[in-house]
Design a protein around this motif. Structure first.
Motif, PDB file in Angstrom:
ATOM      1  N   ILE A   1       0.854  -1.174   0.000  1.00  0.00           N
ATOM      2  CA  ILE A   1       0.000   0.000   0.000  1.00  0.00           C
ATOM      3  C   ILE A   1       0.894   1.229   0.000  1.00  0.00           C
ATOM      4  O   ILE A   1       1.848   1.306   0.762  1.00  0.00           O
ATOM      5  CB  ILE A   1      -0.930   0.009   1.233  1.00  0.00           C
ATOM      6  CG1 ILE A   1      -1.896  -1.167   1.133  1.00  0.00           C
ATOM      7  CG2 ILE A   1      -1.674   1.339   1.339  1.00  0.00           C
ATOM      8  CD1 ILE A   1      -2.794  -1.330   2.324  1.00  0.00           C
ATOM      9  N   LYS A   2       0.526   2.189  -0.842  1.00  0.00           N
ATOM     10  CA  LYS A   2       1.273   3.440  -0.906  1.00  0.00           C
ATOM     11  C   LYS A   2       0.358   4.583  -0.506  1.00  0.00           C
ATOM     12  O   LYS A   2      -0.760   4.688  -0.993  1.00  0.00           O
ATOM     13  CB  LYS A   2       1.806   3.689  -2.315  1.00  0.00           C
ATOM     14  CG  LYS A   2       2.557   5.004  -2.434  1.00  0.00           C
ATOM     15  CD  LYS A   2       3.000   5.290  -3.850  1.00  0.00           C
ATOM     16  CE  LYS A   2       1.882   5.943  -4.601  1.00  0.00           C
ATOM     17  NZ  LYS A   2       2.239   6.436  -5.911  1.00  0.00           N
ATOM     18  N   ILE A   3       0.850   5.406   0.405  1.00  0.00           N
ATOM     19  CA  ILE A   3       0.158   6.637   0.775  1.00  0.00           C
ATOM     20  C   ILE A   3       1.026   7.775   0.264  1.00  0.00           C
ATOM     21  O   ILE A   3       2.233   7.808   0.511  1.00  0.00           O
ATOM     22  CB  ILE A   3      -0.034   6.742   2.299  1.00  0.00           C
ATOM     23  CG1 ILE A   3      -0.897   5.586   2.802  1.00  0.00           C
ATOM     24  CG2 ILE A   3      -0.653   8.093   2.669  1.00  0.00           C
ATOM     25  CD1 ILE A   3      -1.040   5.528   4.308  1.00  0.00           C
ATOM     26  N   SER A   4       0.409   8.696  -0.462  1.00  0.00           N
ATOM     27  CA  SER A   4       1.115   9.850  -1.004  1.00  0.00           C
ATOM     28  C   SER A   4       0.468  11.118  -0.495  1.00  0.00           C
ATOM     29  O   SER A   4      -0.698  11.121  -0.111  1.00  0.00           O
ATOM     30  CB  SER A   4       1.054   9.852  -2.539  1.00  0.00           C
ATOM     31  OG  SER A   4       1.637   8.708  -3.068  1.00  0.00           O
ATOM     32  N   GLY A   5       1.236  12.202  -0.528  1.00  0.00           N
ATOM     33  CA  GLY A   5       0.680  13.466  -0.098  1.00  0.00           C
ATOM     34  C   GLY A   5       1.674  14.596  -0.200  1.00  0.00           C
ATOM     35  O   GLY A   5       2.706  14.479  -0.855  1.00  0.00           O
ATOM     36  N   VAL A   6       1.345  15.682   0.458  1.00  0.00           N
ATOM     37  CA  VAL A   6       2.170  16.886   0.425  1.00  0.00           C
ATOM     38  C   VAL A   6       2.692  17.183   1.830  1.00  0.00           C
ATOM     39  O   VAL A   6       2.087  16.808   2.827  1.00  0.00           O
ATOM     40  CB  VAL A   6       1.386  18.100  -0.117  1.00  0.00           C
ATOM     41  CG1 VAL A   6       0.995  17.886  -1.570  1.00  0.00           C
ATOM     42  CG2 VAL A   6       0.155  18.384   0.713  1.00  0.00           C
ATOM     43  N   VAL A   7       3.817  17.882   1.864  1.00  0.00           N
ATOM     44  CA  VAL A   7       4.437  18.303   3.121  1.00  0.00           C
ATOM     45  C   VAL A   7       4.481  19.820   3.120  1.00  0.00           C
ATOM     46  O   VAL A   7       4.916  20.440   2.143  1.00  0.00           O
ATOM     47  CB  VAL A   7       5.871  17.725   3.261  1.00  0.00           C
ATOM     48  CG1 VAL A   7       6.526  18.217   4.537  1.00  0.00           C
ATOM     49  CG2 VAL A   7       5.853  16.217   3.205  1.00  0.00           C
ATOM     50  N   ASP A   8       4.042  20.427   4.195  1.00  0.00           N
ATOM     51  CA  ASP A   8       4.084  21.881   4.347  1.00  0.00           C
ATOM     52  C   ASP A   8       5.481  22.274   4.812  1.00  0.00           C
ATOM     53  O   ASP A   8       5.738  22.403   6.007  1.00  0.00           O
ATOM     54  CB  ASP A   8       3.029  22.340   5.347  1.00  0.00           C
ATOM     55  CG  ASP A   8       3.065  23.834   5.594  1.00  0.00           C
ATOM     56  OD1 ASP A   8       3.678  24.572   4.791  1.00  0.00           O
ATOM     57  OD2 ASP A   8       2.483  24.283   6.609  1.00  0.00           O
ATOM     58  N   ALA A   9       6.390  22.443   3.862  1.00  0.00           N
ATOM     59  CA  ALA A   9       7.786  22.738   4.203  1.00  0.00           C
ATOM     60  C   ALA A   9       7.974  24.168   4.700  1.00  0.00           C
ATOM     61  O   ALA A   9       8.962  24.470   5.357  1.00  0.00           O
ATOM     62  CB  ALA A   9       8.683  22.493   2.999  1.00  0.00           C
ATOM     63  N   ASP A  10       7.030  25.064   4.390  1.00  0.00           N
ATOM     64  CA  ASP A  10       7.147  26.451   4.840  1.00  0.00           C
ATOM     65  C   ASP A  10       6.657  26.638   6.270  1.00  0.00           C
ATOM     66  O   ASP A  10       6.949  27.631   6.906  1.00  0.00           O
ATOM     67  CB  ASP A  10       6.353  27.380   3.912  1.00  0.00           C
ATOM     68  CG  ASP A  10       6.926  27.391   2.504  1.00  0.00           C
ATOM     69  OD1 ASP A  10       8.150  27.191   2.360  1.00  0.00           O
ATOM     70  OD2 ASP A  10       6.146  27.584   1.549  1.00  0.00           O
ATOM     71  N   GLY A  11       5.909  25.679   6.776  1.00  0.00           N
ATOM     72  CA  GLY A  11       5.349  25.790   8.128  1.00  0.00           C
ATOM     73  C   GLY A  11       6.002  24.813   9.071  1.00  0.00           C
ATOM     74  O   GLY A  11       7.217  24.807   9.270  1.00  0.00           O
TER      75      GLY A  11
END
Length: 187
Positions: A1-11
């Motif tokens: 299973i793969k979970i993908s997403g975004v990371v808030d690198a500015d916060g």
């Protein structure tokens, strides 16, 4: 299973999932076979690290020492590069690979460590892929940090070339892996 997403690198470096896909298998590839795809897509590997779960029994004290495999992998990856700057990258992809026990909360913690310690350009997109599969041992995890100089997400490719052009590549125990749309398991 793969979970993908975004990371808030500015916060705070918080990771937010936006997709979950089951694959029948990860696909092994040689780095030489993908060199042309990586060059054309502006892909470069920044660092890799291998981590292990470590639980130390507190004995008679109340203090326990727990090291989670994704965070251990992130720290080892960061220590493997003298300059962890990815200032020139338009985007950064954090790829985690482990056994069936790879936990979402542990990956989030490691994403926070990486986004805080990597010198990421303001406005650069940071995404993650967390792939757990029974073919890999439990209590271990690798992380592969990939920088993308361009915006090409692999639209001109198919199969594993598309995944690699999108920055989805996992280095584990001396071998390269990725996933392919052909191996998606329908629910």
């Amino acid at each position: 299973i793969k979970i993908s997403g975004v990371v808030d690198a500015d916060g705070e470096g918080e990771a937010e999932p936006n997709d979950m896909i089951a694959y029948s298998k990860p696909t092994e590839f040689s780095d030489g076979s993908m060199k042309g795809v990586m060059d054309a897509a502006g892909i470069s590997v920044v660092c890799c690290g291998m981590g292990a779960e470590n639980y130390r029994d507190p004995g008679l004290t109340t203090v326990s020492d727990i090291t989670r495999a994704p965070t251990d992998a992130a720290m080892k990856a960061l220590s493997s590069v003298p300059n962890s700057s990815v200032k020139s990258a338009k985007s950064v992809v954090l790829n985690f690979l482990g056994g069936d026990d790879l936990m979402w909360a542990e990956v989030v913690e490691a994403c926070e460590v990486l986004s805080e310690e990597l010198d990421i350009a303001d406005g650069a997109g940071v995404t993650f892929n967390s792939l757990c599969h029974r073919d890999f041992p439990n209590e271990a995890c690798s992380v592969t940090v990939v920088a993308k100089a361009g915006a090409d997400g692999g639209e001109d490719y198919e199969g594993i070339e598309k995944s690699v052009a999108g920055g989805e590549m996992y280095f584990y125990q001396g071998k390269w892996y990725t996933v392919s749309e052909e191996d998606i398991v329908e629910p």
